[in-house]
Motif scaffolding. Structure first.
Motif, mmCIF file in Angstrom:
data_model
loop_
_atom_site.group_PDB
_atom_site.id
_atom_site.type_symbol
_atom_site.label_atom_id
_atom_site.label_comp_id
_atom_site.label_asym_id
_atom_site.label_seq_id
_atom_site.Cartn_x
_atom_site.Cartn_y
_atom_site.Cartn_z
ATOM 1 N N ARG A 184 -3.585 26.568 46.342
ATOM 2 C CA ARG A 184 -2.204 26.064 47.008
ATOM 3 C C ARG A 184 -1.873 25.746 47.999
ATOM 4 O O ARG A 184 -1.339 24.642 48.296
ATOM 5 C CB ARG A 184 -1.443 27.240 47.358
ATOM 6 C CG ARG A 184 -1.275 28.604 46.296
ATOM 7 C CD ARG A 184 -0.612 29.539 46.289
ATOM 8 N NE ARG A 184 0.348 29.416 47.083
ATOM 9 C CZ ARG A 184 2.044 29.510 46.156
ATOM 10 N NH1 ARG A 184 1.912 29.973 45.540
ATOM 11 N NH2 ARG A 184 3.236 29.885 47.021
ATOM 12 N N LYS A 217 4.966 20.750 49.878
ATOM 13 C CA LYS A 217 5.602 20.774 49.073
ATOM 14 C C LYS A 217 7.125 20.755 49.468
ATOM 15 O O LYS A 217 7.990 21.308 49.111
ATOM 16 C CB LYS A 217 5.514 22.203 50.325
ATOM 17 C CG LYS A 217 5.840 22.999 52.186
ATOM 18 C CD LYS A 217 5.545 24.208 52.038
ATOM 19 C CE LYS A 217 5.255 24.009 54.006
ATOM 20 N NZ LYS A 217 4.597 25.376 54.299
ATOM 21 N N LYS A 262 -3.397 29.378 59.898
ATOM 22 C CA LYS A 262 -2.327 30.098 59.719
ATOM 23 C C LYS A 262 -2.727 32.160 60.371
ATOM 24 O O LYS A 262 -2.370 32.529 60.400
ATOM 25 C CB LYS A 262 -2.834 30.672 57.958
ATOM 26 C CG LYS A 262 -1.488 29.914 57.460
ATOM 27 C CD LYS A 262 -1.573 29.787 55.763
ATOM 28 C CE LYS A 262 -0.504 28.132 55.323
ATOM 29 N NZ LYS A 262 0.416 28.522 55.230
ATOM 30 N N GLU A 297 0.212 35.662 67.160
ATOM 31 C CA GLU A 297 2.017 36.017 67.517
ATOM 32 C C GLU A 297 2.087 37.361 67.417
ATOM 33 O O GLU A 297 2.455 38.000 67.999
ATOM 34 C CB GLU A 297 2.872 35.649 65.987
ATOM 35 C CG GLU A 297 4.189 35.809 66.174
ATOM 36 C CD GLU A 297 4.350 34.903 64.466
ATOM 37 O OE1 GLU A 297 5.296 35.403 64.553
ATOM 38 O OE2 GLU A 297 4.717 33.305 64.136
ATOM 39 N N LEU A 298 1.015 38.489 66.665
ATOM 40 C CA LEU A 298 1.185 39.989 67.096
ATOM 41 C C LEU A 298 0.709 40.233 68.467
ATOM 42 O O LEU A 298 1.008 41.448 69.191
ATOM 43 C CB LEU A 298 0.587 40.242 65.866
ATOM 44 C CG LEU A 298 0.620 40.332 64.806
ATOM 45 C CD1 LEU A 298 -0.300 41.443 63.595
ATOM 46 C CD2 LEU A 298 1.758 41.137 64.613
ATOM 47 N N GLU A 349 7.327 41.906 63.986
ATOM 48 C CA GLU A 349 7.192 43.640 63.487
ATOM 49 C C GLU A 349 8.360 44.288 63.340
ATOM 50 O O GLU A 349 9.428 44.219 64.353
ATOM 51 C CB GLU A 349 5.856 44.075 64.737
ATOM 52 C CG GLU A 349 5.509 45.409 63.958
ATOM 53 C CD GLU A 349 4.566 46.472 64.434
ATOM 54 O OE1 GLU A 349 3.830 45.502 65.200
ATOM 55 O OE2 GLU A 349 4.196 47.282 63.685
ATOM 56 N N PHE A 381 5.735 43.543 58.578
ATOM 57 C CA PHE A 381 5.931 42.876 59.160
ATOM 58 C C PHE A 381 6.526 41.643 58.194
ATOM 59 O O PHE A 381 6.267 41.067 57.662
ATOM 60 C CB PHE A 381 4.235 42.334 59.514
ATOM 61 C CG PHE A 381 3.363 43.167 60.094
ATOM 62 C CD1 PHE A 381 3.313 42.874 60.987
ATOM 63 C CD2 PHE A 381 2.566 43.956 59.440
ATOM 64 C CE1 PHE A 381 2.297 43.924 62.121
ATOM 65 C CE2 PHE A 381 2.275 44.897 60.051
ATOM 66 C CZ PHE A 381 1.786 45.333 61.315
ATOM 67 N N LEU A 417 6.687 37.912 58.403
ATOM 68 C CA LEU A 417 5.955 36.131 59.241
ATOM 69 C C LEU A 417 6.677 34.924 58.502
ATOM 70 O O LEU A 417 7.512 34.786 57.793
ATOM 71 C CB LEU A 417 4.829 35.922 58.260
ATOM 72 C CG LEU A 417 3.938 37.489 58.584
ATOM 73 C CD1 LEU A 417 2.883 36.462 57.548
ATOM 74 C CD2 LEU A 417 3.854 37.459 59.597
ATOM 75 N N ASP A 432 8.233 30.742 57.805
ATOM 76 C CA ASP A 432 7.423 30.115 57.367
ATOM 77 C C ASP A 432 5.999 29.972 56.773
ATOM 78 O O ASP A 432 4.660 28.937 56.246
ATOM 79 C CB ASP A 432 7.525 29.432 58.422
ATOM 80 C CG ASP A 432 7.949 28.331 58.991
ATOM 81 O OD1 ASP A 432 9.482 27.917 57.657
ATOM 82 O OD2 ASP A 432 8.500 27.875 60.462
ATOM 83 N N GLU A 433 5.349 31.323 55.775
ATOM 84 C CA GLU A 433 5.034 31.431 55.353
ATOM 85 C C GLU A 433 5.152 31.995 54.244
ATOM 86 O O GLU A 433 6.412 32.104 53.594
ATOM 87 C CB GLU A 433 3.967 32.390 56.047
ATOM 88 C CG GLU A 433 2.987 32.052 56.941
ATOM 89 C CD GLU A 433 1.914 31.368 56.907
ATOM 90 O OE1 GLU A 433 1.817 30.765 56.017
ATOM 91 O OE2 GLU A 433 1.910 31.272 57.948
ATOM 92 N N ASP A 434 4.210 31.864 53.300
ATOM 93 C CA ASP A 434 3.971 32.481 51.598
ATOM 94 C C ASP A 434 3.142 32.847 51.124
ATOM 95 O O ASP A 434 2.529 34.104 51.346
ATOM 96 C CB ASP A 434 5.214 31.221 50.679
ATOM 97 C CG ASP A 434 3.609 30.005 50.364
ATOM 98 O OD1 ASP A 434 2.900 30.425 51.313
ATOM 99 O OD2 ASP A 434 3.609 28.685 49.821
#
Lengths: 410, 104
Positions: A133, A287, A401, A408-409, B2, B14, B16, B18-20
């Motif tokens: 992907r 994308k 990613k 972020e966490l 979160e 959670f 997120l 801009d993710e897939d």
């Protein structure tokens, strides 16, 4: 192992119950006979080998590692990801990194400038699919985004022409550029090409090819319309790009000028027709639009496994060989004019299931399977980067990613 | 981002942006293989939102820590994949001249 013992006890109690019933009828001989019969029928249970702790019994191991392709549909297609999936049989299904590192292998089958094929062994489909992907939609490349048309008298309309230009692969390493976003186009985020071709009157029709796109390392040559009147003749007129320096002076391009894929027909010009335009290429992601995809395609398939469950001989062997359109089977000569089927090229199997069509007897003879964790991965590059670099870049993106989520966490 | 409760850290969702499926499915795979996880799943609430929600329930440890561990695991796996792949390509390129040579 444990369950086997429980079953045994069940059947023993059942037989004593039955014997109680028959005792009243006092037919001891018959009873005796029945008892021995029962014992014999239980023999298979006693003869079952013990499955060592921490290992799966063969049929479960088969379900875990293979997809079996029956005549109507494949079965056991899911991978069992849950760590406790086999907890009751003492098998630990959890992920241990060192275990993964020991088992993971890569074997390159074919590698050229444009495409590569390799085997990825010992990885879950979730990860293989993530790589695929990313290759298709998240690796950046350069592609023509803006087309400034000064003159177009060809039969191809402006918008169609622009679309065709957009799809031409540009042979340049996208890592050397920045995303343009909404910044003014400069030498770090834009590549400018010029296309100026015409067909003189009285000459035969000519084809406009991608080779006619000429790289303009100094940026756009078209002056901004509003600036035309104000600026004096001495000052350099402002154009659609603002390059601080010429791109061919930059060390990375000084020796390898930027070009596009050759010999792609853009349009055809009749006598008297002309195209004059400028094309601005920017960095983007697949994308957003497929023109930014760095691969023509990237796909994988699981390794086929073809097993003959019975000996297939003589006419049947001949029939089996002819059934398969990709020549998976071959014939072995046994002497005395006898023949036997062998599986010569299981890798070529496309799973058309032609060999197990034609009745139950054929389904009993041949078993078609796929190995769950063995992927035959193929990458076709469009030319911006060689395929092996594309794959490493894709893996890096997945790492990024993860890193972003951790950041972020925290 | 979160979403969990203040009193019980062992269950969290959670979100997120801009993710897939690419990241969510890989994370679900690593999370599910962690013995401390009792439940894990993901969903994309709407196809036109660039967002996934990952739900984690654990046996007691804070879900956030488990999530971080899963990301770390996935990163290490990726690193190993990259190293192995690069080595395989180098080996192939070394071997190739021998294959191309016509000995006959």
């Amino acid at each position: 192992m444990g369950s086997g013992r429980v079953k045994e006890e069940d059947t023993v109690s059942e037989s004593t119950y039955e014997s109680d019933k028959t005792e009243s009828e006092a037919k001891e001989e018959e009873e005796e006979e029945r008892k021995t019969k029962k014992k014999e029928s239980l023999k298979w249970l006693e003869e079952l080998p013990d499955v060592p702790m921490g290992k799966l019994p063969p049929h479960l191991e088969f379900q875990r590692t293979r997809v079996e392709c029956k005549a109507d549909a494949p079965i056991h297609t899911d991978t069992l990801q849950y760590s406790g999936a086999f907890a009751s049989s003492g098998y630990d299904n959890s992920l241990r990194l060192d275990n993964f590192c020991d088992n993971f292998r890569v074997e390159v089958i074919r590698l050229t400038e444009e495409d590569m094929e390799f085997d990825m062994i010992g990885i879950d489909p979730a990860l293989a699919n993530a790589f695929r992907r990313i290759l298709i939609s998240e690796l950046p490349t350069m592609a023509i985004e803006k087309v400034l048309i000064a003159n177009n008298t060809s039969v191809v309309q402006d918008e169609v022409l622009s679309h065709r230009l957009g799809l031409i692969p540009i042979k340049v390493d996208p890592r050397l550029f920045e995303f343009a976003d909404n910044n003014t186009p400069n030498e770090k985020n834009t590549i400018v090409f010029k296309l100026h071709v015409s067909c003189e009157k009285g000459k035969p029709r000519t084809a406009v090819k991608s080779n006619d796109l000429k790289w303009l390392p100094h940026g756009s040559e078209f002056p901004l319309g509003s600036e035309d009147f104000k600026s004096g003749s001495s000052a350099k007129p402002r154009t659609y790009t603002s390059f601080a320096c010429s791109q061919d002076k930059l060390p990375e391009f000084s020796n390898n000028p930027i070009s596009t894929m050759e010999n792609i027909i853009i349009s055809k010009l009749g006598p008297g027709q002309e195209i004059e335009l400028e094309a601005h290429a920017v960095k983007g992601l697949g994308k957003t639009h497929a023109k930014w995809s760095p691969v023509a395609t990237a796909w994988y398939r699981m390794l086929p496994e073809v097993v003959l469950l019975q000996e297939v001989e003589d006419e049947d062997a001949e029939e089996l060989k002819n059934k398969c359109p990709v020549n998976v089977f071959d014939i072995e000569d046994l002497g005395n004019g006898r023949k036997r089927s062998t599986v010569a090229q299981p890798r070529a199997c496309t799973l058309c299931r032609e060999c197990i069509r034609g009745g139950q007897e054929w389904e009993d003879r041949v078993s078609l399977r796929r190995v769950n964790d063995h992927f035959i991965f193929t990458i076709e590059s469009t030319g911006a980067l060689p395929p092996e670099e594309l794959f490493t870049e894709a893996v890096k993106i997945l790492e990024d990613k993860c890193e972003r989520v951790i950041a972020e966490l925290s | 981002m979160e979403h969990g409760s203040f009193s019980d850290h062992s269950k969290s969702s959670f979100s997120l942006s801009d993710e897939d499926h690419t990241l969510a499915n890989s994370l679900r795979f690593t999370l599910n293989q962690d013995p401390r996880v009792t439940f894990c799943g993901y969903s994309i609430p709407h196809p036109s939102d660039n967002r996934v929600n990952i739900r984690i329930q654990t046996t007691g440890e804070p879900a956030k820590d488990i999530m971080k561990d899963a990301c770390q695991d996935l990163m290490l796996m990726c690193k190993h994949v990259r190293q192995t792949f690069d080595q395989a390509v180098v080996d192939f390129k070394k071997k190739k001249p021998v294959q191309d040579m016509n000995i006959d």
